[in-house]
Design a protein around this motif. Structure first.
Motif, mmCIF file in Angstrom:
data_model
loop_
_atom_site.group_PDB
_atom_site.id
_atom_site.type_symbol
_atom_site.label_atom_id
_atom_site.label_comp_id
_atom_site.label_asym_id
_atom_site.label_seq_id
_atom_site.Cartn_x
_atom_site.Cartn_y
_atom_site.Cartn_z
ATOM 1 N N PHE A 104 0.838 -1.189 0.000
ATOM 2 C CA PHE A 104 0.000 0.000 0.000
ATOM 3 C C PHE A 104 0.880 1.248 0.000
ATOM 4 N N ARG A 105 0.246 2.391 -0.228
ATOM 5 C CA ARG A 105 0.934 3.671 -0.158
ATOM 6 C C ARG A 105 -0.069 4.763 0.225
ATOM 7 N N VAL A 106 0.379 5.690 1.073
ATOM 8 C CA VAL A 106 -0.421 6.852 1.456
ATOM 9 C C VAL A 106 0.003 8.018 0.571
ATOM 10 N N VAL A 107 -0.957 8.686 -0.036
ATOM 11 C CA VAL A 107 -0.660 9.804 -0.936
ATOM 12 C C VAL A 107 -1.363 11.059 -0.423
ATOM 13 N N TYR A 108 -0.588 12.109 -0.191
ATOM 14 C CA TYR A 108 -1.144 13.418 0.132
ATOM 15 C C TYR A 108 -1.140 14.248 -1.150
ATOM 16 N N PHE A 109 -2.223 14.974 -1.403
ATOM 17 C CA PHE A 109 -2.297 15.789 -2.615
ATOM 18 C C PHE A 109 -3.202 16.993 -2.362
ATOM 19 N N THR A 110 -3.188 17.932 -3.280
ATOM 20 C CA THR A 110 -4.009 19.145 -3.157
ATOM 21 C C THR A 110 -5.059 19.161 -4.256
ATOM 22 N N GLU A 111 -6.305 19.417 -3.868
ATOM 23 C CA GLU A 111 -7.406 19.473 -4.813
ATOM 24 C C GLU A 111 -8.308 20.643 -4.456
ATOM 25 N N ASN A 112 -8.548 21.517 -5.430
ATOM 26 C CA ASN A 112 -9.368 22.712 -5.201
ATOM 27 C C ASN A 112 -8.864 23.534 -4.012
ATOM 28 N N GLY A 113 -7.545 23.602 -3.898
ATOM 29 C CA GLY A 113 -6.938 24.416 -2.858
ATOM 30 C C GLY A 113 -6.910 23.787 -1.486
ATOM 31 N N MET A 114 -7.392 22.532 -1.349
ATOM 32 C CA MET A 114 -7.417 21.867 -0.040
ATOM 33 C C MET A 114 -6.549 20.619 -0.058
ATOM 34 N N ASP A 115 -5.865 20.374 1.042
ATOM 35 C CA ASP A 115 -5.051 19.162 1.169
ATOM 36 C C ASP A 115 -5.959 17.946 1.356
ATOM 37 N N GLN A 116 -5.622 16.878 0.650
ATOM 38 C CA GLN A 116 -6.417 15.656 0.682
ATOM 39 C C GLN A 116 -5.497 14.456 0.920
ATOM 40 N N ILE A 117 -6.117 13.298 1.150
ATOM 41 C CA ILE A 117 -5.358 12.065 1.360
ATOM 42 C C ILE A 117 -6.072 10.906 0.686
ATOM 43 N N LYS A 118 -5.284 9.998 0.103
ATOM 44 C CA LYS A 118 -5.852 8.761 -0.424
ATOM 45 C C LYS A 118 -4.893 7.620 -0.119
ATOM 46 N N VAL A 119 -5.421 6.410 -0.162
ATOM 47 C CA VAL A 119 -4.607 5.222 0.080
ATOM 48 C C VAL A 119 -4.661 4.341 -1.157
ATOM 49 N N GLN A 120 -3.509 4.024 -1.704
ATOM 50 C CA GLN A 120 -3.420 3.112 -2.837
ATOM 51 C C GLN A 120 -3.090 1.719 -2.317
ATOM 52 N N ILE A 121 -3.760 0.714 -2.854
ATOM 53 C CA ILE A 121 -3.540 -0.658 -2.382
ATOM 54 C C ILE A 121 -3.344 -1.609 -3.552
ATOM 55 N N GLU A 122 -2.467 -2.596 -3.352
ATOM 56 C CA GLU A 122 -2.418 -3.773 -4.207
ATOM 57 C C GLU A 122 -3.176 -4.857 -3.460
ATOM 58 N N SER A 123 -4.277 -5.308 -4.028
ATOM 59 C CA SER A 123 -5.116 -6.263 -3.313
ATOM 60 C C SER A 123 -5.660 -7.309 -4.262
ATOM 61 N N ALA A 124 -5.639 -8.565 -3.803
ATOM 62 C CA ALA A 124 -6.173 -9.655 -4.615
ATOM 63 C C ALA A 124 -7.697 -9.644 -4.628
ATOM 64 N N ALA A 125 -8.318 -8.926 -3.689
ATOM 65 C CA ALA A 125 -9.775 -8.864 -3.612
ATOM 66 C C ALA A 125 -10.228 -7.406 -3.596
ATOM 67 N N ASP A 126 -11.476 -7.170 -3.971
ATOM 68 C CA ASP A 126 -12.032 -5.826 -3.975
ATOM 69 C C ASP A 126 -12.528 -5.490 -2.566
ATOM 70 N N ILE A 127 -11.701 -4.779 -1.829
ATOM 71 C CA ILE A 127 -12.038 -4.432 -0.444
ATOM 72 C C ILE A 127 -12.178 -2.925 -0.277
ATOM 73 N N ILE A 128 -12.325 -2.211 -1.386
ATOM 74 C CA ILE A 128 -12.330 -0.749 -1.338
ATOM 75 C C ILE A 128 -13.407 -0.221 -0.402
ATOM 76 N N ALA A 129 -14.637 -0.691 -0.554
ATOM 77 C CA ALA A 129 -15.744 -0.177 0.262
ATOM 78 C C ALA A 129 -15.518 -0.470 1.738
ATOM 79 N N GLU A 130 -15.088 -1.688 2.041
ATOM 80 C CA GLU A 130 -14.886 -2.084 3.439
ATOM 81 C C GLU A 130 -13.745 -1.308 4.083
ATOM 82 N N LEU A 131 -12.647 -1.162 3.353
ATOM 83 C CA LEU A 131 -11.500 -0.430 3.891
ATOM 84 C C LEU A 131 -11.834 1.059 4.039
ATOM 85 N N SER A 132 -12.546 1.624 3.076
ATOM 86 C CA SER A 132 -12.937 3.031 3.156
ATOM 87 C C SER A 132 -13.779 3.301 4.390
#
Length: 421
Positions: free
Chosen positions: A354-382
């Protein structure tokens, strides 16, 4: 069984005696502290008087080295008296160059012996060190202490991950030493090679270099993959091997025979109350060649008067190192520690990296998490991230093997924020 001072009073007496010896030495021999302290009155009559001394910061040491011929003025002896050279990893700024005399290095080894004893490592064990043995101090002291412990020492040196796996298996290694990240990566490669680690001879994994070995979700994942018991260790190139976990596996003990620990509020620099988080400040007591007095480690811990059920009376921090003060960022008013994100992500066995990514969108700092996953766990992890962190964090599934792997300290944070002002 580790032998400790029989009572808190005896421990504090021993600490005060060692502290006064070190302070007297530094006052006479160490140019860095001579300049920093000015006139100080010795000996101290209580440990509380140490709080009157100024704190030591890493940036001070870096600037001192830049201004004083490379090695700096905190080395108490002429260069020819030193026998070991190491440097910090440089992940949080300019690397520090640290020298040790033979006596100071022997002290390092003894500190690591305490780690082995608390982990139950004996002369019957075969210790495999998955470490490159470069200038970063890493497991150098662990190597020497294993010899002193009379264990068989097997080094991974410059081997590839595949070669290390086969080497430890062919030699029936019983103890693996590496970072938490690399323990997970070794298990990932072993699975691809069809190696059954759960039934190997490895019974113990001792981790260091990252906060992770004391995080329950990460510890459980490593123990499940390896079929072994995980023990954590904490230390710093500039400070020493100051702490370790035990059979209870729920936090870190400070080796109080060789270190004095304080927990301070990062803003007021005053001691925090029990049950509160703060920055760990340490003083090493036996490293005369490179002393550090009231050093701000940037490690965040939970102060507690809890006595561990293992029977070790030394100061205990539940959960170990919870994160790094200098890693914290504020996103939409919420304090974010990458180690807290990792603790949540590692609850999902399907996540390979996985990796944590900080970025700026519309003038505000944001965060997202990138994952390598064998299963679709996006909704559960979110959902879990939102519930635990208190912030909506986007989760993005990326291609397999697209994220970097690490053999030493991991760098799982990508900061793409727009710098202001």
């Amino acid at each position: 069984m580790i032998m400790h001072s029989s009572s808190p009073n005896k421990l504090h007496e021993d600490q005060l005696a060692k502290l006064n010896e070190l302070l007297s030495f530094a006052k006479n021999q160490n140019k860095f502290y001579q300049k920093k302290w000015g006139q100080i009155q010795l000996p101290l009559s209580s440990l509380q008087q140490l709080e009157e001394f100024p704190l030591t910061l890493k940036q001070e040491l870096v600037e001192d080295q830049n201004n004083n011929g490379g090695y700096g003025s905190n080395h108490s002896f002429p260069v020819e008296e030193y026998t070991r050279y190491h440097q910090t990893s440089g992940t949080s700024g300019s690397p520090l160059k640290v020298l040790d005399t033979a006596e100071s290095w022997a002290w390092w080894e003894d500190c690591w012996l305490e780690v082995y004893r608390s982990s139950g490592v004996t002369k019957k064990d075969r210790v495999f060190l998955a470490f490159s043995f470069g200038p970063f101090i890493g497991f150098w002291a662990a190597f020497e202490a294993a010899k002193k412990n009379r264990s068989l020492v097997i080094t991974g040196g410059s081997q590839s991950t595949k070669e290390r796996l086969y080497c430890m298996l062919e030699n029936n290694a019983t103890v693996l030493l590496c970072t938490p990240s690399y323990a997970l990566h070794l298990a990932e490669v072993a699975k691809d090679l069809g190696i059954d680690l759960q039934n190997s001879t490895i019974t113990k994994v001792i981790t260091a270099g990252e906060p992770g070995g004391s995080v329950p979700s990460i510890r459980r994942q490593i123990e499940t993959l390896w079929g072994a018991t995980l023990f954590d260790h904490v230390g710093m190139t500039e400070m020493g091997a100051y702490g370790y976990s035990c059979t209870e596996q729920n936090g870190i003990h400070i080796n109080e025979a060789e270190f004095i620990a304080e927990v301070l509020d990062q803003d007021t620099l005053k001691p925090v109350a029990n049950g509160e988080k703060g920055e760990l400040v340490l003083t090493n007591l036996g490293r005369f060649g490179y002393p550090l007095i009231r050093y701000r480690t940037a490690d965040v811990v939970l102060k507690s008067d809890e006595v561990c059920a293992c029977g070790n009376p030394y100061k205990f921090f539940p959960g170990g190192v919870l994160g790094r003060a200098d890693d914290m960022v504020v996103i939409r008013g919420i304090n974010i520690y990458p180690s807290s994100i990792e603790a949540i992500v590692r609850e999902f066995a399907a996540v390979k990296e996985f990796r944590v990514v900080y970025f700026t969108e519309n003038g505000m700092d944001q965060i997202k998490v990138q994952i390598e996953s064998a299963a679709d766990i996006i909704a559960e992890l979110s959902t879990l991230l939102r519930d635990r962190v208190g912030l909506r964090i986007a989760v993005e599934r990326v291609e397999a093997d697209s994220l970097p792997r690490f053999t030493m300290k991991s760098k799982r944070v990508l900061d793409e924020r727009i710098k202001r002002g």
